[in-house]
Motif scaffolding. Structure first.
Motif, PDB file in Angstrom:
ATOM      1  N   ASP A 188      74.101   1.280  29.369  1.00  0.00           N
ATOM      2  CA  ASP A 188      73.218   0.113  29.291  1.00  0.00           C
ATOM      3  C   ASP A 188      71.896   0.395  28.584  1.00  0.00           C
ATOM      4  OD1 ASP A 188      75.134  -1.354  30.519  1.00  0.00           O
ATOM      5  OD2 ASP A 188      74.117  -1.558  32.445  1.00  0.00           O
ATOM      6  N   ASP A 189      71.616   1.662  28.291  1.00  0.00           N
ATOM      7  CA  ASP A 189      70.435   1.966  27.480  1.00  0.00           C
ATOM      8  C   ASP A 189      70.571   1.393  26.073  1.00  0.00           C
ATOM      9  OD1 ASP A 189      68.886   3.342  29.351  1.00  0.00           O
ATOM     10  OD2 ASP A 189      69.975   5.212  29.023  1.00  0.00           O
ATOM     11  N   MET A 190      71.797   0.993  25.717  1.00  0.00           N
ATOM     12  CA  MET A 190      72.040   0.426  24.394  1.00  0.00           C
ATOM     13  C   MET A 190      71.811  -1.080  24.347  1.00  0.00           C
ATOM     14  SD  MET A 190      75.552   2.463  23.467  1.00  0.00           S
ATOM     15  CE  MET A 190      75.780   1.466  22.002  1.00  0.00           C
ATOM     16  N   ALA A 191      71.433  -1.677  25.449  1.00  0.00           N
ATOM     17  CA  ALA A 191      71.366  -3.143  25.532  1.00  0.00           C
ATOM     18  C   ALA A 191      70.550  -3.763  24.403  1.00  0.00           C
ATOM     19  CB  ALA A 191      70.793  -3.560  26.890  1.00  0.00           C
ATOM     20  N   GLN A 192      69.441  -3.148  24.062  1.00  0.00           N
ATOM     21  CA  GLN A 192      68.531  -3.758  23.085  1.00  0.00           C
ATOM     22  C   GLN A 192      68.946  -3.548  21.638  1.00  0.00           C
ATOM     23  OE1 GLN A 192      65.223  -1.735  25.024  1.00  0.00           O
ATOM     24  NE2 GLN A 192      64.192  -3.686  25.258  1.00  0.00           N
ATOM     25  N   VAL A 193      70.012  -2.790  21.404  1.00  0.00           N
ATOM     26  CA  VAL A 193      70.473  -2.601  20.022  1.00  0.00           C
ATOM     27  C   VAL A 193      71.823  -3.268  19.777  1.00  0.00           C
ATOM     28  CG1 VAL A 193      69.188  -0.453  19.750  1.00  0.00           C
ATOM     29  CG2 VAL A 193      71.557  -0.357  20.544  1.00  0.00           C
ATOM     30  N   LEU A 194      72.348  -3.956  20.781  1.00  0.00           N
ATOM     31  CA  LEU A 194      73.657  -4.594  20.626  1.00  0.00           C
ATOM     32  C   LEU A 194      73.646  -5.664  19.545  1.00  0.00           C
ATOM     33  CD1 LEU A 194      74.737  -4.963  24.370  1.00  0.00           C
ATOM     34  CD2 LEU A 194      75.594  -3.312  22.693  1.00  0.00           C
ATOM     35  N   ASN A 195      72.512  -6.337  19.386  1.00  0.00           N
ATOM     36  CA  ASN A 195      72.451  -7.429  18.407  1.00  0.00           C
ATOM     37  C   ASN A 195      72.579  -6.943  16.969  1.00  0.00           C
ATOM     38  OD1 ASN A 195      69.902  -6.188  18.633  1.00  0.00           O
ATOM     39  ND2 ASN A 195      68.875  -7.975  17.789  1.00  0.00           N
ATOM     40  N   ILE A 196      72.346  -5.661  16.726  1.00  0.00           N
ATOM     41  CA  ILE A 196      72.574  -5.122  15.380  1.00  0.00           C
ATOM     42  C   ILE A 196      73.864  -4.307  15.313  1.00  0.00           C
ATOM     43  CG2 ILE A 196      70.123  -5.108  14.784  1.00  0.00           C
ATOM     44  CD1 ILE A 196      70.173  -2.028  15.213  1.00  0.00           C
ATOM     45  N   LEU A 197      74.252  -3.716  16.436  1.00  0.00           N
ATOM     46  CA  LEU A 197      75.423  -2.841  16.427  1.00  0.00           C
ATOM     47  C   LEU A 197      76.734  -3.624  16.394  1.00  0.00           C
ATOM     48  CD1 LEU A 197      76.563   0.031  16.594  1.00  0.00           C
ATOM     49  CD2 LEU A 197      76.479  -0.166  19.091  1.00  0.00           C
ATOM     50  N   VAL A 198      76.862  -4.622  17.254  1.00  0.00           N
ATOM     51  CA  VAL A 198      78.128  -5.365  17.337  1.00  0.00           C
ATOM     52  C   VAL A 198      78.479  -6.044  16.011  1.00  0.00           C
ATOM     53  CG1 VAL A 198      79.344  -7.259  18.476  1.00  0.00           C
ATOM     54  CG2 VAL A 198      78.013  -5.635  19.840  1.00  0.00           C
ATOM     55  N   PRO A 199      77.547  -6.763  15.360  1.00  0.00           N
ATOM     56  CA  PRO A 199      77.905  -7.354  14.062  1.00  0.00           C
ATOM     57  C   PRO A 199      78.318  -6.313  13.024  1.00  0.00           C
ATOM     58  CG  PRO A 199      75.908  -8.370  14.916  1.00  0.00           C
ATOM     59  CD  PRO A 199      76.204  -7.193  15.795  1.00  0.00           C
ATOM     60  N   ALA A 200      77.676  -5.151  13.048  1.00  0.00           N
ATOM     61  CA  ALA A 200      78.026  -4.112  12.077  1.00  0.00           C
ATOM     62  C   ALA A 200      79.452  -3.613  12.286  1.00  0.00           C
ATOM     63  CB  ALA A 200      77.040  -2.948  12.185  1.00  0.00           C
ATOM     64  N   PRO A 209      65.365   3.634  16.103  1.00  0.00           N
ATOM     65  CA  PRO A 209      65.620   4.304  14.816  1.00  0.00           C
ATOM     66  C   PRO A 209      67.001   4.946  14.744  1.00  0.00           C
ATOM     67  CG  PRO A 209      63.992   5.523  16.119  1.00  0.00           C
ATOM     68  CD  PRO A 209      64.184   4.212  16.794  1.00  0.00           C
ATOM     69  N   VAL A 210      67.498   5.455  15.868  1.00  0.00           N
ATOM     70  CA  VAL A 210      68.825   6.083  15.862  1.00  0.00           C
ATOM     71  C   VAL A 210      69.900   5.062  15.505  1.00  0.00           C
ATOM     72  CG1 VAL A 210      70.619   7.093  17.337  1.00  0.00           C
ATOM     73  CG2 VAL A 210      68.285   7.990  17.427  1.00  0.00           C
ATOM     74  N   PHE A 211      69.858   3.896  16.145  1.00  0.00           N
ATOM     75  CA  PHE A 211      70.906   2.913  15.876  1.00  0.00           C
ATOM     76  C   PHE A 211      70.679   2.167  14.560  1.00  0.00           C
ATOM     77  CE2 PHE A 211      72.083   3.815  20.203  1.00  0.00           C
ATOM     78  CZ  PHE A 211      73.471   3.718  20.144  1.00  0.00           C
ATOM     79  N   ASP A 212      69.453   2.107  14.093  1.00  0.00           N
ATOM     80  CA  ASP A 212      69.237   1.610  12.730  1.00  0.00           C
ATOM     81  C   ASP A 212      69.985   2.499  11.733  1.00  0.00           C
ATOM     82  OD1 ASP A 212      67.688  -0.570  13.380  1.00  0.00           O
ATOM     83  OD2 ASP A 212      65.773   0.468  13.106  1.00  0.00           O
ATOM     84  N   ALA A 213      69.906   3.800  11.958  1.00  0.00           N
ATOM     85  CA  ALA A 213      70.585   4.742  11.065  1.00  0.00           C
ATOM     86  C   ALA A 213      72.102   4.647  11.214  1.00  0.00           C
ATOM     87  CB  ALA A 213      70.110   6.169  11.361  1.00  0.00           C
ATOM     88  N   ILE A 214      72.577   4.472  12.445  1.00  0.00           N
ATOM     89  CA  ILE A 214      74.020   4.331  12.672  1.00  0.00           C
ATOM     90  C   ILE A 214      74.550   3.068  11.994  1.00  0.00           C
ATOM     91  CG2 ILE A 214      75.728   3.793  14.468  1.00  0.00           C
ATOM     92  CD1 ILE A 214      74.258   5.788  16.281  1.00  0.00           C
ATOM     93  N   VAL A 215      73.825   1.977  12.134  1.00  0.00           N
ATOM     94  CA  VAL A 215      74.245   0.722  11.497  1.00  0.00           C
ATOM     95  C   VAL A 215      74.260   0.870   9.976  1.00  0.00           C
ATOM     96  CG1 VAL A 215      73.526  -1.666  11.061  1.00  0.00           C
ATOM     97  CG2 VAL A 215      73.571  -0.775  13.394  1.00  0.00           C
ATOM     98  N   ALA A 216      73.302   1.594   9.440  1.00  0.00           N
ATOM     99  CA  ALA A 216      73.283   1.828   7.989  1.00  0.00           C
ATOM    100  C   ALA A 216      74.535   2.566   7.535  1.00  0.00           C
ATOM    101  CB  ALA A 216      72.027   2.612   7.603  1.00  0.00           C
TER     102      ALA A 216
END
Length: 426
Positions: free
Chosen positions: A285-297, A252-259
């Motif tokens: 590396d705790d961010m590994a599972q959110v890279l697929n939404i963060l990097v494109p953003a 949820p944190v990185f969903d909000a950041i990507v928004a």
């Protein structure tokens, strides 16, 4: 969520509280409880895995190091599930850093003799995520003057050459990275062996996490510009004060950041990108599972921005990812984006891939060949971005030598000719 899952999560929260408050009095029960937690990692959903991580964090931070090491090794070292071994290696790495190299290598009964062979095994594991933490521990211990002596004493003789090879390559890469400021401009690497002492881990209940996420979403989605800025700043502050808690709420944190990266307000975009440069080194590396939404953003919206401050902030965020995360987690998405981008962003991303090649090829040659070579062929077929293309080609040539020419043989004549001409300049 079904009733059994609810009961499991409450039980894991309870274990975390017991580890925190009973501390060494939990030592006799560690092997049984840690094994149960690790087994849950291999079959559970993401929410339960986060609860397992939180409970194990409490165990690592509060229980006796010797008992914790034995429990982790007994429960996860030889487990058939990669996820379980990765969880074991991750928490063992935290435990090694908390304990310190001096104590780990001091031949204290139950520590040195058991942990060194285990680390050597994890550093050569079939899973790259497990190897990452194994090699991180090796590198941490290798900076100690007693490492070589203890290695020869406790690591099987047949494994020593490969262990030495791993530590030497890691040191060479660190030197190469620190001597190449152009490749990763915004990032300062820590000194060899420098490790921050982890803070005491607080136990957070499911209710606390849900309350945090609800408040964070409300503030991040506020119509008031200043409230959104404050929400971003609060996430940064939380990452500094309680990174394990933010990591437990990462989706949820990185969903909000990507928004916020996707919204139309450029000031918010820039503020979020600059905040990421602080967040990334803290979560790693705790961010590994959110890279697929963060990097494109970051890449799609801002790396080609005509606003210089936003472009630089995006470049800095990506550079921080390259510097602080295992590059194996980034390579595929960076290569894919570099192929589809245009303009200056294509060159920036290509140069970052070249940096990754230097670090990854010695340990993941097939990954580099599968992901990076198609990017190189596409760049060679184009007349643009000649500088970054040369940088990438040279990085590959340093690792592959004349084999690079052989890999190009099935490509078109134009690609093959461009490669030969470029290699003649090296």
């Amino acid at each position: 969520m079904n009733l059994r899952s609810c009961v499991s999560r409450v039980a894991m929260d309870t274990l975390g509280i017991m580890y925190t408050h009973l501390q060494k009095r939990m030592d006799p029960m560690l092997e049984a409880t840690v094994t149960a937690l690790l087994n849950k990692v291999g079959v559970a959903n993401e929410f339960i895995r986060q609860d397992v991580d939180a409970a194990l964090d409490c165990m690592v931070q509060n229980c006796t190091a010797t008992a914790a090491i034995k429990a982790l090794l007994a429960g996860g070292l030889r487990h058939l599930n990669n996820v379980v071994r990765k969880c074991t290696a991750q928490h063992l790495s935290t435990l090694v850093e908390r304990t310190g190299a001096d104590l780990v290598l001091s031949e204290v009964k139950g520590i040195t003799e058991s942990i060194l062979p285990a680390i050597a095994s994890l550093a050569r594991d079939s899973s790259q995520e497990v190897r990452h933490f194994g090699r991180k521990m090796l590198f941490f211990l290798a900076s100690n003057s007693q490492f070589t002596t203890m290695m020869k004493r406790y690591i099987p003789e047949k494994d020593i050459p490969e262990v030495l090879k791993i530590t030497n390559k890691t040191q060479e890469f660190t030197k190469a990275q620190t001597s190449s400021p152009k490749a990763v401009r915004k990032c300062a690497l820590p000194a060899i062996g420098a490790v921050q002492t982890p803070a005491k881990t607080k136990t957070y209940s499911v209710a606390e996490r849900e309350d945090y996420v609800e408040a964070m979403r409300a503030q991040m989605g506020s119509k008031d510009f200043q409230q959104r800025v404050k929400a971003i700043d609060k996430i940064v502050a939380d990452c500094k004060e309680k990174p394990s808690f933010v990591a437990a709420c990462k989706f949820p944190v990185f969903d909000a950041i990507v928004a916020r990266l996707n919204e139309s307000n450029r000031k918010i975009n820039q503020h979020t990108l600059e905040a990421l440069q602080t967040i990334i080194p803290l979560l790693k590396d705790d961010m590994a599972q959110v890279l697929n939404i963060l990097v494109p953003a970051i890449v799609d919206n801002h790396l080609n921005s005509k606003i210089q401050a936003i472009h630089e902030a995006a470049d800095g965020a990506l550079s921080s990812l390259v510097c602080h995360l295992d590059n194996a987690l980034l390579l595929s998405i960076f290569c894919t984006k570099a192929q589809t981008l245009s303009g200056n962003a294509k060159g920036h991303l290509t140069e970052m891939v070249a940096v990754m090649v230097t670090e990854l090829y010695p340990r993941k040659p097939q990954m580099v060949e599968q992901k990076v070579l198609p990017l190189l062929w596409k760049l060679l077929a184009s007349s643009t971005n000649k500088g970054p293309t040369t940088t990438l080609c040279y990085a590959l040539y340093l690792q592959m030598g004349e084999d690079l020419r052989q890999f190009a043989a099935p490509q078109s004549m134009d690609v093959h000719k461009a490669l030969i001409q470029m290699m003649r300049t090296f």
